[in-house]
Design an enzyme around this catalytic site. Structure first.
Site, PDB file in Angstrom:
ATOM      1  N   SER A 162      61.726 -69.040 -53.517  1.00  0.00           N
ATOM      2  CA  SER A 162      60.797 -68.038 -54.044  1.00  0.00           C
ATOM      3  C   SER A 162      61.231 -66.599 -53.765  1.00  0.00           C
ATOM      4  O   SER A 162      60.710 -65.669 -54.380  1.00  0.00           O
ATOM      5  CB  SER A 162      59.388 -68.260 -53.490  1.00  0.00           C
ATOM      6  OG  SER A 162      59.341 -68.012 -52.100  1.00  0.00           O
TER       7      SER A 162
ATOM      8  N   LYS B  15      56.206 -63.255 -48.967  1.00  0.00           N
ATOM      9  CA  LYS B  15      55.881 -62.670 -50.253  1.00  0.00           C
ATOM     10  C   LYS B  15      55.994 -61.148 -50.153  1.00  0.00           C
ATOM     11  O   LYS B  15      55.896 -60.564 -49.071  1.00  0.00           O
ATOM     12  CB  LYS B  15      54.452 -63.038 -50.677  1.00  0.00           C
ATOM     13  CG  LYS B  15      54.244 -64.510 -51.011  1.00  0.00           C
ATOM     14  CD  LYS B  15      54.921 -64.896 -52.296  1.00  0.00           C
ATOM     15  CE  LYS B  15      54.705 -66.359 -52.658  1.00  0.00           C
ATOM     16  NZ  LYS B  15      55.546 -67.265 -51.891  1.00  0.00           N
TER      17      LYS B  15
END
Length: 205
Positions: free
Chosen positions: A122, A160
């Site tokens: 990710s 993130k």
């Protein structure tokens, strides 16, 4: 033989071009070229550690094999040990002994408290890949655009890029195949920030 010559020879024997090797260990090719032309002793110790790890070589071994006056060992031993955490708790006991898998050496000047291992792809757009170790400074908030370690809905920690806009929190991956996580003001309690990503250690692939 100088350290730069040893590194150059080992890169060639491993079958890499200098550019390909630099990409493998996560440093710009121009940085590697500068290290090899200006001298390893003038390079950032962070980058020297990455290059040595990429070659399966300790800095001690590089020092023994080289015939130079300047010692890198003194710089190497200014590193500190930082815990690498496994499954971690959400509460204050995050650094409790039962969560520590092992320790990683990090340069003394890098202000971090613990490390986590990346799982998945990710964050590939930030050059942080599956299996890399990311070093975290503990803090309760992040500035817009910073990469942090967060826990969402009490699940396992993830990385993130953080944004807070119009009373909403957006957690964004560095991979276009993943959708943003968006939390309204009412849902923000589902997000717990563990800290800011400050430094990462990449494996050779």
């Amino acid at each position: 033989m100088k350290k730069a010559e040893i590194i150059t020879e080992m890169i060639a024997k491993a079958g890499y071009s200098k550019r390909a090797f630099a990409e493998k260990v996560g440093i710009p090719p121009t940085t590697l070229q500068s290290m090899l032309t200006r001298g390893v002793g003038k390079a950032s110790i962070d980058n020297v550690i990455k290059v040595c790890k990429g070659l399966g070589l300790s800095i001690d071994e590089l020092e023994r094999r080289a015939n130079e006056n300047q010692s890198l060992a003194e710089v190497y031993y200014s590193c500190k040990q930082v815990p690498v955490l496994g499954s971690i708790a959400v509460g204050e006991a995050i650094l409790a002994e039962e969560y520590i898998e092992r320790y990683e050496y990090v340069p003394e000047h890098v202000n971090v408290d613990f490390c986590l291992r990346i799982k998945g792809d990710s964050m590939i757009g930030a050059r942080i890949l599956d299996g890399d170790i990311v070093c975290i400074r503990r803090q309760l908030d992040l500035e817009n655009g910073e990469i942090g370690a967060v826990i969402i809905n009490g699940e396992e920690a993830t990385f993130k890029r953080f944004y807070k806009l119009n009373d909403s929190i957006i957690l964004r991956s560095e991979n276009p195949h993943y959708q943003d996580f968006i939390f309204s003001k009412e849902d923000m309690c589902a997000v717990k920030i563990l800290g800011k990503a400050m430094y990462f250690i990449s494996n050779v692939r």
